[in-house]
Design a protein around this motif. Sequence first.
Motif, PDB file in Angstrom:
ATOM      1  N   PHE A 321      25.317  25.412  33.697  1.00 26.50           N
ATOM      2  CA  PHE A 321      24.489  26.090  34.856  1.00 26.50           C
ATOM      3  C   PHE A 321      25.365  27.005  35.493  1.00 26.50           C
ATOM      4  N   PRO A 322      25.648  28.079  34.830  1.00 25.11           N
ATOM      5  CA  PRO A 322      26.285  29.376  35.452  1.00 25.11           C
ATOM      6  C   PRO A 322      25.579  29.709  36.701  1.00 25.11           C
ATOM      7  N   ALA A 323      26.657  29.995  37.769  1.00 29.23           N
ATOM      8  CA  ALA A 323      26.009  30.462  38.947  1.00 29.23           C
ATOM      9  C   ALA A 323      25.773  31.925  38.985  1.00 29.23           C
ATOM     10  N   ARG A 324      24.669  32.393  39.751  1.00 31.45           N
ATOM     11  CA  ARG A 324      24.453  33.792  39.842  1.00 31.45           C
ATOM     12  C   ARG A 324      25.512  34.223  41.290  1.00 31.45           C
ATOM     13  N   VAL A 325      25.701  33.366  42.306  1.00 32.39           N
ATOM     14  CA  VAL A 325      26.379  33.499  43.236  1.00 32.39           C
ATOM     15  C   VAL A 325      27.288  32.554  43.479  1.00 32.39           C
ATOM     16  N   ILE A 326      28.824  33.109  43.696  1.00 34.97           N
ATOM     17  CA  ILE A 326      29.807  32.036  44.029  1.00 34.97           C
ATOM     18  C   ILE A 326      30.574  32.344  45.389  1.00 34.97           C
ATOM     19  N   ASN A 327      30.458  31.160  46.052  1.00 33.22           N
ATOM     20  CA  ASN A 327      30.943  31.445  47.318  1.00 33.22           C
ATOM     21  C   ASN A 327      32.507  30.806  47.301  1.00 33.22           C
ATOM     22  N   LEU A 328      33.455  31.650  47.988  1.00 30.04           N
ATOM     23  CA  LEU A 328      34.848  31.168  47.898  1.00 30.04           C
ATOM     24  C   LEU A 328      35.432  31.465  49.190  1.00 30.04           C
ATOM     25  N   SER A 329      35.689  30.419  49.949  1.00 26.88           N
ATOM     26  CA  SER A 329      36.159  30.669  51.375  1.00 26.88           C
ATOM     27  C   SER A 329      37.914  30.554  51.440  1.00 26.88           C
ATOM     28  N   PHE A 330      38.294  30.627  50.369  1.00 22.08           N
ATOM     29  CA  PHE A 330      39.813  30.425  50.388  1.00 22.08           C
ATOM     30  C   PHE A 330      40.625  31.743  50.313  1.00 22.08           C
ATOM     31  N   GLY A 331      41.815  32.103  50.574  1.00 20.65           N
ATOM     32  CA  GLY A 331      42.387  33.167  50.183  1.00 20.65           C
ATOM     33  C   GLY A 331      43.930  33.186  50.473  1.00 20.65           C
ATOM     34  N   GLY A 332      44.702  34.297  50.073  1.00 19.20           N
ATOM     35  CA  GLY A 332      46.105  34.043  50.194  1.00 19.20           C
ATOM     36  C   GLY A 332      46.561  35.470  51.062  1.00 19.20           C
ATOM     37  N   SER A 333      47.780  35.476  51.296  1.00 17.69           N
ATOM     38  CA  SER A 333      48.498  36.539  52.223  1.00 17.69           C
ATOM     39  C   SER A 333      48.861  37.767  51.540  1.00 17.69           C
ATOM     40  N   ALA A 334      48.918  37.670  50.287  1.00 16.68           N
ATOM     41  CA  ALA A 334      49.184  38.954  49.358  1.00 16.68           C
ATOM     42  C   ALA A 334      48.197  39.794  49.171  1.00 16.68           C
ATOM     43  N   SER A 335      48.291  40.904  48.588  1.00 13.78           N
ATOM     44  CA  SER A 335      47.211  41.811  48.338  1.00 13.78           C
ATOM     45  C   SER A 335      46.882  41.731  46.908  1.00 13.78           C
ATOM     46  N   CYS A 336      45.717  42.250  46.641  1.00 13.07           N
ATOM     47  CA  CYS A 336      44.969  42.189  45.518  1.00 13.07           C
ATOM     48  C   CYS A 336      45.769  42.779  44.386  1.00 13.07           C
ATOM     49  N   SER A 337      46.337  44.032  44.890  1.00 12.07           N
ATOM     50  CA  SER A 337      46.984  44.750  44.004  1.00 12.07           C
ATOM     51  C   SER A 337      48.584  44.234  43.728  1.00 12.07           C
ATOM     52  N   SER A 338      48.880  43.269  44.246  1.00 17.65           N
ATOM     53  CA  SER A 338      50.274  42.807  43.864  1.00 17.65           C
ATOM     54  C   SER A 338      50.547  42.270  42.749  1.00 17.65           C
ATOM     55  N   THR A 339      49.352  41.667  42.085  1.00 20.78           N
ATOM     56  CA  THR A 339      49.311  41.069  40.616  1.00 20.78           C
ATOM     57  C   THR A 339      47.947  41.300  40.014  1.00 20.78           C
ATOM     58  N   PRO A 340      47.945  41.415  38.786  1.00 23.33           N
ATOM     59  CA  PRO A 340      46.261  41.713  38.320  1.00 23.33           C
ATOM     60  C   PRO A 340      45.621  40.329  38.130  1.00 23.33           C
ATOM     61  N   LEU A 341      46.016  39.225  38.513  1.00 24.34           N
ATOM     62  CA  LEU A 341      45.549  37.960  38.493  1.00 24.34           C
ATOM     63  C   LEU A 341      44.181  37.960  39.028  1.00 24.34           C
ATOM     64  N   TYR A 342      44.160  37.948  40.437  1.00 22.24           N
ATOM     65  CA  TYR A 342      42.973  38.128  41.176  1.00 22.24           C
ATOM     66  C   TYR A 342      42.040  39.050  40.611  1.00 22.24           C
ATOM     67  N   GLN A 343      42.394  40.390  40.648  1.00 23.66           N
ATOM     68  CA  GLN A 343      41.280  41.532  40.071  1.00 23.66           C
ATOM     69  C   GLN A 343      40.739  41.103  38.911  1.00 23.66           C
ATOM     70  N   GLN A 344      41.371  40.424  37.930  1.00 21.78           N
ATOM     71  CA  GLN A 344      41.051  40.038  36.688  1.00 21.78           C
ATOM     72  C   GLN A 344      39.981  39.023  36.849  1.00 21.78           C
ATOM     73  N   MET A 345      40.117  37.942  37.683  1.00 23.59           N
ATOM     74  CA  MET A 345      39.303  36.893  37.912  1.00 23.59           C
ATOM     75  C   MET A 345      37.694  37.717  38.439  1.00 23.59           C
TER      76      MET A 345
END
Length: 655
Positions: A321-345
């Motif tokens: 049942f793939p979602a069309r909308v994903i709600n994510l209310s968690f985050g970290g203190s680093a920037s997205c550009s600090s590693t490729p991991l988040y942007q890849q996701m």
Amino acid sequence: MTFFKFLSRPAALWLAALYCLPGAVAAQGAEGPAFGLIVGYRDGANELSREETDRGPWADGRERAQAVWQRAAQRSRERTQQLATDTGVKVKSVGEAGRSALMRFERVLKGAELEDAMRRVRLHPDVAWVEPDVLLKRQQTKEPNDSIYLSSQWHLKTSGPGAAAAMNLPAGWFRTTGSNVVVAVVDSGILAHPDLPIGLPRLLPGYDFVDDDVYANDGSRRDNDPTDPGDWVSQADKTSDSARFGSCDVADSSWHGTFIAGQIAALTDQPSAQGVAGINWAARILPVRVAGKCGAFLSDLVDGVRWAAGLPVTDVPTNNFPARVINLSFGGSASCSSTPLYQQMVDDVTNANALLVVAGGNNDGPVTRPADCVGVMAVGAVRRDGAKAWYSSFGSQITLSAPGGSNLDSPAVDHLIRSTDNPGLTTAISYTGMSDLNAYGYKQGTSFSAPQAAGVASLMLDINPHLTPAALIDRMKKAARPWSSVTPGVLTACGPAGAEACRCTDATCGAGLLDAAASVQLATGPAAIITPIGTVTPGTAITLNGLASVALTGSSIATHQWTQVSGPTVAITNASTAVAGASLPSSPATYVFRLTVTDDFLPTARTGSDTVTVVAAYPVTSGGGGGSTSVFWGLALWAWVLAVCWQQRRTRRLT
């Protein structure tokens, strides 16, 4: 003499219809019941638009104009009567509707009969457009009967004095109360709350991704049970296991995921009139547990988000049942550009056609990951009067803002967000016999402004399931109410970190205030859909493919137009067709191209657009650090270099 001259006019029209393309004859979607048709004639065929000279002995200009109009109307009625005869539409009378013609039916038509009558009239060579003559109702709204909605959910209601930030859901619900769009809540899990859907078809089988049995707090690691066992951290935890819990805050269980699930899809407008209203009354919730005691591991979060979008995760069953909308209310203190991991996701789930809606952050300062990643919908929080909530992070990466509550305003219960909750301080307490006072709670934070946007996006997908994540973001930004429309009590513009409550601008809090009614309205119209390209070698000739773009039922795509948004300027070939192309220079760069499509909806065409990002870059090779490499690896590297050189030479020859 042509073959058509041997036929009666009705027969000729019907034979001509066989040769017409669907896009050429598409009529405006009919809403019944209709009492007639309003017809717009083509230029030269409309007597009511012609200028005539009249030399009669009239007392003034108005009488002369009236006489001219009267004669033109008579000729128009004769033409319209003939039109009815030619098309076989049975009319009681003919007349005018402004400078257009009016055909009044012998009886009320709706559904297929109405569509058929409209199609036949539209096919006539004298006709430019046609629409049904229907009763127009006063602007209406639809509100649920839920008791807590009526008393406490100010943020869902119509915006106005005392609640400038309210999201105008009643007008949006009049258009749609939602459908079975899948919305994933990637969070702390979910409880079996009496005001949440139970089992299929609305509560989907989710998954628990917490891969540490201590933090998981349920005695197991990853499994197919996303139930929230509680995420409390006690002083005893910190004392007995300082290695694990020493940096954690002492806190009661949050029931975070249950609260968010209720915001999006609580049982609404039920006979029992119980509890809170959800934004989408029919959404299917996919619970994905990634957080336990003290928070969520980054690795668990990334796997949970990917799985929610239907992407594969090792040793985890396929999400059916793939979602069309994903709600994510968690985050970290680093920037997205600090590693490729988040942007890849983010890139992966976006390419899987899932919109990732994330909390903007509660640091009252610069936005951090994942809210600063490209392609997410980052939602900031405002208080009731439209000012930035004291805690909300801010910056240019915020897409828009929605109510998140503020406990600094009095009385606090009138300024917070209310949803499904549990009074258990550690483990959950049974809901049997529990009053609304305890079964529903109050919270604040961007964690709870994000689900507002996720819920509205799911309503838009009910109207137009073809909207891509980028199209949803673009239309919701366009629908947002501008900051100039609110005059919060706080008059200081948001500035550096520590601004607390402040007056929002586009540069600090996004495009404006989330408006559900306007967003749902903008969901209509065509959707531009572009085949992803991703990363290519510099010097490559790319194909811009918009063939998958679609219009809503009853309309067709009439035009395509490609433009370049950013990057070194390149020439786009066949820019006005569905498939275009461009030859990229040999230097690394990032390009963004936009496709705008227009449909043939009458009387006014509608547009939709989307963008595609192309990264021209050479593969990154690791360097330094020792370790051994095989001769085969070296040969492969040289083969790649030679291939790139050959490709560049070939490209230069072709250009």
